[in-house]
Every structure is written in structure tokens, then in C-alpha cells.
Design a protein around this motif. Structure first.
Motif, PDB file in Angstrom:
ATOM      1  N   GLN A   1      -4.003   2.550  -4.696  1.00 23.15           N
ATOM      2  CA  GLN A   1      -5.267   2.108  -4.024  1.00 23.15           C
ATOM      3  C   GLN A   1      -6.344   2.708  -5.003  1.00 23.15           C
ATOM      4  O   GLN A   1      -6.011   3.852  -5.925  1.00 23.15           O
ATOM      5  CB  GLN A   1      -5.017   3.312  -2.757  1.00 23.15           C
TER       6      GLN A   1
ATOM      7  N   ALA B   1       1.198  10.392  -3.597  1.00 22.76           N
ATOM      8  CA  ALA B   1       0.090   9.517  -3.511  1.00 22.76           C
ATOM      9  C   ALA B   1      -0.878  10.398  -4.693  1.00 22.76           C
ATOM     10  O   ALA B   1      -1.607   9.833  -5.462  1.00 22.76           O
ATOM     11  CB  ALA B   1      -0.408   9.142  -2.317  1.00 22.76           C
ATOM     12  N   HIS B   2      -0.831  11.849  -4.616  1.00 20.07           N
ATOM     13  CA  HIS B   2      -1.768  12.412  -5.297  1.00 20.07           C
ATOM     14  C   HIS B   2      -1.114  13.225  -6.578  1.00 20.07           C
ATOM     15  O   HIS B   2      -1.591  13.975  -7.335  1.00 20.07           O
ATOM     16  CB  HIS B   2      -2.511  13.474  -4.563  1.00 20.07           C
TER      17      HIS B   2
ATOM     18  N   MET C   1      -0.393  16.932  -0.941  1.00 22.76           N
ATOM     19  CA  MET C   1      -1.755  16.733  -0.791  1.00 22.76           C
ATOM     20  C   MET C   1      -2.607  17.425  -1.890  1.00 22.76           C
ATOM     21  O   MET C   1      -2.657  18.238  -2.381  1.00 22.76           O
ATOM     22  CB  MET C   1      -2.031  17.293   0.747  1.00 22.76           C
TER      23      MET C   1
ATOM     24  N   ASP D   1       5.657  12.171  -0.532  1.00 25.28           N
ATOM     25  CA  ASP D   1       4.497  11.541  -0.518  1.00 25.28           C
ATOM     26  C   ASP D   1       3.726  12.025  -1.896  1.00 25.28           C
ATOM     27  O   ASP D   1       3.091  13.124  -1.872  1.00 25.28           O
ATOM     28  CB  ASP D   1       3.511  11.678   0.565  1.00 25.28           C
TER      29      ASP D   1
ATOM     30  N   SER E   1       0.805   5.865  -4.281  1.00 21.57           N
ATOM     31  CA  SER E   1      -0.097   4.564  -3.994  1.00 21.57           C
ATOM     32  C   SER E   1      -0.696   4.195  -5.051  1.00 21.57           C
ATOM     33  O   SER E   1      -1.170   4.945  -6.129  1.00 21.57           O
ATOM     34  CB  SER E   1      -1.221   5.376  -2.841  1.00 21.57           C
TER      35      SER E   1
ATOM     36  N   SER F   1       3.747  15.884   2.006  1.00 19.98           N
ATOM     37  CA  SER F   1       2.808  15.163   1.293  1.00 19.98           C
ATOM     38  C   SER F   1       2.307  16.298   0.358  1.00 19.98           C
ATOM     39  O   SER F   1       1.714  17.200   0.501  1.00 19.98           O
ATOM     40  CB  SER F   1       1.732  14.669   2.115  1.00 19.98           C
TER      41      SER F   1
ATOM     42  N   SER G   1       0.912  -1.302  -0.075  1.00 16.64           N
ATOM     43  CA  SER G   1      -0.112  -0.159  -0.128  1.00 16.64           C
ATOM     44  C   SER G   1       0.874   1.297  -0.118  1.00 16.64           C
ATOM     45  O   SER G   1       2.207   1.119   0.197  1.00 16.64           O
ATOM     46  CB  SER G   1      -0.839   0.075   1.136  1.00 16.64           C
TER      47      SER G   1
ATOM     48  N   PRO H   1      -3.177   8.502   6.610  1.00 17.87           N
ATOM     49  CA  PRO H   1      -2.208   7.534   6.006  1.00 17.87           C
ATOM     50  C   PRO H   1      -0.871   8.101   6.672  1.00 17.87           C
ATOM     51  O   PRO H   1       0.274   7.501   6.847  1.00 17.87           O
ATOM     52  CB  PRO H   1      -2.170   7.094   4.724  1.00 17.87           C
ATOM     53  N   VAL H   2      -0.679   9.295   6.470  1.00 20.42           N
ATOM     54  CA  VAL H   2       0.834  10.150   6.601  1.00 20.42           C
ATOM     55  C   VAL H   2       1.068  10.258   8.013  1.00 20.42           C
ATOM     56  O   VAL H   2       2.088   9.576   8.350  1.00 20.42           O
ATOM     57  CB  VAL H   2       0.839  11.452   5.795  1.00 20.42           C
TER      58      VAL H   2
ATOM     59  N   LEU I   1       5.163   4.645   2.731  1.00 20.78           N
ATOM     60  CA  LEU I   1       5.675   5.510   3.579  1.00 20.78           C
ATOM     61  C   LEU I   1       6.532   5.095   4.837  1.00 20.78           C
ATOM     62  O   LEU I   1       7.622   5.672   5.172  1.00 20.78           O
ATOM     63  CB  LEU I   1       4.599   6.471   3.858  1.00 20.78           C
TER      64      LEU I   1
ATOM     65  N   GLY J   1      -2.034  -0.930  -2.923  1.00 16.55           N
ATOM     66  CA  GLY J   1      -0.752  -1.192  -3.714  1.00 16.55           C
ATOM     67  C   GLY J   1      -0.151   0.258  -3.431  1.00 16.55           C
ATOM     68  O   GLY J   1      -0.404   1.183  -3.376  1.00 16.55           O
TER      69      GLY J   1
ATOM     70  N   THR K   1      -3.104  16.962   5.220  1.00 22.10           N
ATOM     71  CA  THR K   1      -2.535  15.794   4.516  1.00 22.10           C
ATOM     72  C   THR K   1      -3.839  14.766   4.996  1.00 22.10           C
ATOM     73  O   THR K   1      -4.625  15.093   5.680  1.00 22.10           O
ATOM     74  CB  THR K   1      -1.499  15.186   4.719  1.00 22.10           C
ATOM     75  N   LEU K   2      -3.768  13.525   4.527  1.00 24.27           N
ATOM     76  CA  LEU K   2      -4.859  12.514   4.921  1.00 24.27           C
ATOM     77  C   LEU K   2      -4.062  11.504   5.878  1.00 24.27           C
ATOM     78  O   LEU K   2      -2.984  11.511   6.054  1.00 24.27           O
ATOM     79  CB  LEU K   2      -5.432  11.791   3.752  1.00 24.27           C
TER      80      LEU K   2
ATOM     81  N   GLY L   1       0.654   3.727   2.187  1.00 24.96           N
ATOM     82  CA  GLY L   1       0.915   3.830   3.587  1.00 24.96           C
ATOM     83  C   GLY L   1       2.185   3.027   3.899  1.00 24.96           C
ATOM     84  O   GLY L   1       2.835   3.336   4.662  1.00 24.96           O
TER      85      GLY L   1
HETATM   86  C1  LIG Z   1      -2.041  11.921   0.953  1.00 25.43           C
HETATM   87  C2  LIG Z   1      -2.134  10.481   0.831  1.00 25.43           C
HETATM   88  N1  LIG Z   1      -1.032   9.876   1.123  1.00 25.43           N
HETATM   89  C3  LIG Z   1      -0.788   8.478   1.371  1.00 25.43           C
HETATM   90  C4  LIG Z   1      -1.705   7.572   1.118  1.00 25.43           C
HETATM   91  C5  LIG Z   1      -1.521   6.415   1.393  1.00 25.43           C
HETATM   92  O1  LIG Z   1      -2.157   5.496   0.524  1.00 25.43           O
HETATM   93  P1  LIG Z   1      -2.662   3.962   0.871  1.00 25.43           P
HETATM   94  O2  LIG Z   1      -4.178   4.053   0.942  1.00 25.43           O
HETATM   95  O3  LIG Z   1      -2.245   3.162  -0.595  1.00 25.43           O
HETATM   96  O4  LIG Z   1      -2.173   3.432   2.087  1.00 25.43           O
HETATM   97  C6  LIG Z   1      -3.049   8.136   0.749  1.00 25.43           C
HETATM   98  C7  LIG Z   1      -4.376   7.260   0.725  1.00 25.43           C
HETATM   99  O5  LIG Z   1      -5.484   7.784   0.865  1.00 25.43           O
HETATM  100  C8  LIG Z   1      -3.147   9.628   0.519  1.00 25.43           C
HETATM  101  O6  LIG Z   1      -4.459  10.078   0.366  1.00 25.43           O
END
Ligand SMILES: Cc1ncc(COP(=O)(O)O)c(C=O)c1O
Length: 396
Positions: free
Chosen positions: A190, A166-167, A140, A164, A188, A138, A66, A95-96, A71, A200, A92-93, A68
Motif C-alpha cells: 500500500q 507490513a512495517h 507494528m 505481519d 503490504s 504485528s 492488499s 487491518p490486523v 493476513l 497490494g 497495531t492498526l 489485509g
Molecule cells: C500494521 C499493519 N498491518 C497490515 C496492514 C495491511 O495493509 P493494507 O493496507 O495493504 O491492507 C497495514 C496497513 O495499513 C498495517 O499498518
């Protein structure tokens, strides 16, 4: 009569036919574990890593369970210790801060600006106060800060940068792919991200010591020579004795459905930006809506959009979100004090030390957010944006 939007904001596009075929191929032969290969076979997972490394323009890549996990693995690989302070942006969200907390380390939250970017003054201040040596930035909702300024700040203050992304997969800063400024960067895959394997993550770096540690950490059972986008065998010399196995590998089924999607990523990013452009231009017509100013060097991927409803109270925003939902438009409000459906404000993370980030709190208090799935057409985007604008006309 009021118009109504009737598609789901959580429905992704179907996967490409090639992804279904390669998934069936893996299911037919049954070798789902990444190290379960026949003689001279490269696993789907190793091939994905090579292709993603080439796409980003980096030497090494590791696929994991994943974003997360990626990270946490990156933090472990840079040697974060329990109780060590790790800087990250307050917007941020979960998982960070969660990845930092999962190592027993302590997130130190840094304020953001009105443009949703890390506040460099507050970053300098928090480096002084916390004495942290690591920033996990992040990007974000795809907003990328001035990476030239950030890189020189990190060099000057001797801060290790982890990104990070992810976005921002597919995004750029000054034409450089997002993820190339940090010592290590994480993505990510996901479902709601830019590539979809359900769950993933991917971790990239040009640093052989760091990457050999990350590969061992991810649970390589000393089979690291089966990776393609990896450091030389000699680089694993010490790390193989000192890095604990914290299993979090990706499997061949997920890699098999990601490889064909990666081939289409650039086209998909263009499609997102078309939709973003339509929505942004309609929202810009309302004088109640404040749009986010994006830096000219940022190459963003508009898979979501954020905007402000300045001067509106918390109750007014809650009412607005409900009214839009009644017309089929799903908005998230980042100012909500209650964590809710993927969205949470920093002061709801009660597992970390309470921290005062007044600037971020005030910024988030009127910030709304909306996903833009590619299953929406341009006409859908027009309708959605018009509904939002109409509802702003109803605000007191
Ligand atoms: C800003 C941010 N970082 C990291 C992640 C981590 O991703 P995952 O859901 O694959 O663990 C997410 C997922 O929602 C995210 O939104």
C-alpha cells in the motif's frame, strides 16, 4: 519568527523511471490479469513473486490485492475457524484485528511493553486463558521483538506464528530478514509502505501445503502451474478440492511497478535510516521527550518514528499536536480514544469483544508517531525535529 515546515507528510517519492516503462508496457499489451499470458510468457506477477521470494530468502511467495487480504488469506490457509481465538498484539492498526474478524474469528489482544514490543508474560497468560493455537504478531511501526525468544515460546507452547511484516519489509532480526520466523508472513505494498503500488500484498512461506492452499484461496482458477515461486504440482492434490476461491489476486500492472522498486529497496531502507537518525538525535536533546529503546539485534527501517511525552495529560498532548500541526509538522497520537486518520486505539474496535489491556493503554496514552516519507531531505528532517523540540519547550 517561528520556523514552518511546508512539505506534505503524505507525499511519496515519484516511482522510478523503470517502473513507468514497465507499467506502460503492460498497458500497451493489455494483459493485466495475472493468468493472461502468451505462450512461454511469465507474468509480471509471477516474476515479482519469484524476485520477492529470492529477496526474503524463502521458497514460495504469493502476491495479492492488499496486506489485509494477505493476513486473512494466511489465517484461512492455517485453517482458522469461525469463533476461534487468535492472539495478536493490542498495539497495531485496524487491518490486523479486521483480518481476524473477517473470518468470524476472535482477536485476543496481548499487552505490549514500553519498547512497543509484545509482552511475553502476557502472551503466556493469554495462551493459557484463551487456549488459542495461533499468534498473528504485528511488527507494528517496525518494532521487532526478540524473535529467538518468541520462536522458542511458540515451539514450546505449540503456537502457529503468522507475522505481519507490513512495517518491516527490508528489516531484520539478528541479520535474518523479517518474515522468516513465522510459518507464513505477510507484507503490504500500500502507498505508505516500503514498496508502493497503491494497494497490494505479498505472502511468503516455506510450507508447501500452506502455500498451495493460499494460492487456491487467492483465486487461481486452477491455473497455479503458471506461478513460479510455488510448491510442486503434487502439493495441490487435495487443497484444490477443499480450498474455496476467495478472489484477491494482484494484477500485472501493480506487479510491473513493484519489480523495479524491489531492486532499490535496500538503498531506500538506508535512506530512511539516515532520516530517522537525524530526527532521533535532535529529539534526544529534549528532556521532555522519551525515545524508544531498540533491541541491538533489530535491523529496523526508520520509515516512521515514535516517542513519548511522559507526564503530559491528554489535553496537553492534544494541544501539542495542534501546535506542531500549525507549524506544518504532522504527528499522530496513539492514545486518542477516537479513531482518526489511519490511527486507532484497540478499545475503539467495537466489533471485537471488549478487552482490558491497561499496560498498553497507559503506554499509548503519551505515545506520538510521525511518518518519515523519503520525499523529505535530511535538512527537512532537521527542521521538523527542531520544531518538535521547540514545541516541547512550550509544554506546561
Ligand atoms: C500494521 C499493519 N498491518 C497490515 C496492514 C495491511 O495493509 P493494507 O493496507 O495493504 O491492507 C497495514 C496497513 O495499513 C498495517 O499498518
Amino acid at each position: 519568527m517561528n520556523s514552518y515546515f511546508d512539505k506534505s507528510f503524505t507525499q511519496q517519492e515519484p516511482l522510478p523511471g523503470a517502473a513507468l516503462e514497465s507499467a506502460m508496457n503492460v498497458l500497451r499489451h493489455g494483459r493485466l490479469h495475472r493468468y493472461n499470458v502468451t505462450e512461454n510468457e511469465d507474468s509480471e506477477t509471477s516474476l515479482l513473486e519469484k524476485e520477492f521470494a529470492d529477496y526474503i530468502g524463502v521458497k514460495y511467495c504469493l502476491s495479492v490485492a492488499s496486506g489485509g487480504y494477505a493476513l486473512a488469506c494466511a489465517l484461512r490457509a492455517v485453517g482458522v475457524e469461525p469463533n476461534e481465538p487468535v492472539l495478536t498484539n493490542a498495539f497495531t492498526l485496524a487491518p490486523v484485528p479486521g483480518a481476524i474478524a473477517s473470518l468470524g474469528a476472535k482477536p485476543v489482544l496481548v499487552e505490549i511493553t514500553r519498547d512497543l514490543l509484545i509482552d511475553f508474560d502476557d502472551l503466556n497468560k493469554k495462551i493459557d486463558e484463551s487456549k488459542s493455537r495461533i499468534l498473528l504478531i504485528s511488527h507494528m511501526r517496525g518494532h521487532i521483538c526478540d524473535m529467538d525468544e518468541l520462536s522458542s515460546l511458540c515451539d514450546k507452547r505449540k503456537i502457529i506464528l503468522i507475522e505481519d511484516c507490513a512495517h518491516t519489509m527490508g528489516g531484520t532480526w539478528d541479520s535474518t530478514n523479517s518474515g522468516l520466523h513465522g510459518l507464513v508472513s505477510c507484507y503490504s505494498t500500500q502507498t505508505y509502505k516500503h514498496l508502493n503500488s497503491g494497494e497490494g500484498g505479498l505472502l511468503v512461506s516455506n510450507d508447501p501445503d500452506l502455500m498451495s492452499r493460499a494460492i487456491i484461496l487467492s483465486g487461481s482458477y486452477m491455473l497455479y502451474d503458471r506461478h513460479i515461486a510455488r510448491p510442486e504440482t503434487r502439493d495441490f492434490g487435495e487443497s484444490k478440492y477443499y480450498s474455496p476461491n476467495c478472489s484477491g489476486r494482484m494484477d500485472n500492472l501493480r506487479a510491473a511497478i513493484l519489480r523495479p522498486q524491489l531492486k532499490e529497496l535496500s538503498i531506500k531502507c538506508e535512506e530512511w535510516n539516515k532520516r530517522y537518525g537525524v530526527i532521533e538525535s535532535i529529539l534526544g536533546k529534549s528532556n521532555r521527550i522519551g525515545l524508544i529503546q531498540r533491541p541491538s539485534k533489530e535491523g529496523y527501517v526508520g520509515s516512521s518514528i515514535q516517542f513519548y511525552l511522559d507526564g503530559i495529560s491528554s489535553q496537553g498532548i492534544t494541544k501539542f499536536v495542534v501546535k506542531c500541526r500549525k507549524r506544518g509538522v504532522e504527528l499522530k497520537w496513539f492514545g486518542d480514544k477516537e479513531p482518526n486518520g489511519y490511527t486507532s486505539r484497540f478499545d475503539s474496535w467495537k466489533y471485537i469483544a471488549p478487552q482490558d489491556c491497561p499496560k498498553t493503554k497507559s503506554t499509548l496514552s503519551t505515545l506520538l508517531d510521525m511518518r518519515i516519507p523519503l520525499s523529505f531531505t535530511l535538512a527537512d528532517c532537521e527542521l521538523i525535529a527542531s520544531i518538535i523540540v521547540e514545541e516541547t519547550g512550550e509544554l506546561d
